[in-house]
Design a protein around this motif. Structure first.
Motif, PDB file in Angstrom:
ATOM      1  N   LEU A 276       0.809  -1.214   0.000  1.00 25.65           N
ATOM      2  CA  LEU A 276       0.000   0.000   0.000  1.00 25.65           C
ATOM      3  C   LEU A 276       0.844   1.267   0.000  1.00 25.65           C
ATOM      4  O   LEU A 276       0.446   2.286  -0.583  1.00 25.65           O
TER       5      LEU A 276
ATOM      6  N   LYS B 174       1.685   1.671  -3.605  1.00 26.14           N
ATOM      7  CA  LYS B 174       0.487   2.067  -4.355  1.00 26.14           C
ATOM      8  C   LYS B 174       0.185   3.548  -4.195  1.00 26.14           C
ATOM      9  O   LYS B 174      -0.071   4.260  -5.192  1.00 26.14           O
ATOM     10  N   HIS B 175       0.205   4.047  -2.966  1.00 29.17           N
ATOM     11  CA  HIS B 175      -0.243   5.412  -2.723  1.00 29.17           C
ATOM     12  C   HIS B 175       0.857   6.456  -2.907  1.00 29.17           C
ATOM     13  O   HIS B 175       0.543   7.648  -3.053  1.00 29.17           O
TER      14      HIS B 175
END
Length: 242
Positions: A121, A124-125
């Motif tokens: 994550l 991803k971010h």
């Protein structure tokens, strides 16, 4: 190459090697965005730095087992900077125990979520901010993965499961992001010294071949990889155990 004006994100930066990374990059002139499970813990890393480097460290709270906090961390960094040049996935939830029953179900899930899921994550971010850099790099501190050296540590099986998942993600990520110019490399050290960056040990003075690998050596590997020309992709650093 200079690290001045380089924008660096470091997770798990409240203590030990994460703190060393934050301090090291700040003293090289980088703007460093550090996270820890609480903003107070991250702030202690910033306030412990001497001189002008302190002003180049920005502290944030981010529990890597909580997706909403990762999204908020990325949003907050995006408010401070239009890009990120280097993302260092250092944060991981340590779990002790040589038997599966040594940890609760919740502890096992949290360890895997924060270490493996947190790394996925984070990438991803932060990828949108990395793509705005002309020299984006991602570093994963995988460390132990099990195998021959596993029996010599007290890490729980779930911790090794999380680290293997993190390593597998790093491998496929390196392959898929390479065409876009985002380099991904990982470090696989054995147990190593987590000396303070201001100490003699961090400086590498008086080191003996039988001594533990030092945090300085690992930091130097990261700096070396980041400094390479953009057509040089170093997939991983593997170290022999003592």
């Amino acid at each position: 190459m200079t690290f001045e004006n380089l924008r660096v994100v470091v997770t798990g930066a409240s203590r030990e090697f994460g703190r060393s990374l934050a301090v090291g990059f700040a003293h090289l002139g980088a703007e460093v965005f550090v996270s820890a499970r609480t903003v107070e813990a991250a702030e202690r890393t910033r306030t412990g730095v001497l001189g002008a480097a302190r002003d180049r460290i920005h502290a944030f709270g981010c529990d890597l087992s909580r997706p909403a906090e990762i999204r908020e961390f990325a949003r907050q960094v995006g408010e401070h900077s239009e890009r990120v040049d280097l993302l260092v996935n250092n944060g991981a939830r340590w779990l002790d125990g040589v038997e599966l029953d040594d940890a609760s179900d919740d502890q096992i899930v949290e360890t895997i979520e924060s270490t493996a899921g947190g790394t996925v994550l984070m990438v991803k971010h932060f990828l949108p901010l990395l793509r705005k850099s002309h020299r984006p790099d991602i570093v994963n501190m995988v460390a132990v993965r099990g195998g021959a050296g596993a029996a010599r540590t007290s890490a729980h099986d779930a911790f090794y499961a999380a680290k293997n998942a993190q390593a597998g993600f790093a491998d496929i990520l390196s392959h898929r992001l390479r065409p876009s110019g985002v380099r991904v490399f990982s470090l696989y050290p054995p147990d190593f010294s987590t000396a303070d960056p201001r100490s003699v040990e961090w400086a590498g003075l008086g080191a003996h071949p039988d001594d533990k690998l030092t945090g300085q050596a690992l930091f130097d590997c990261i700096v070396y990889a980041v400094e390479q020309p953009r057509d040089c992709f170093i997939r991983s650093f593997h170290f022999e155990p003592h």
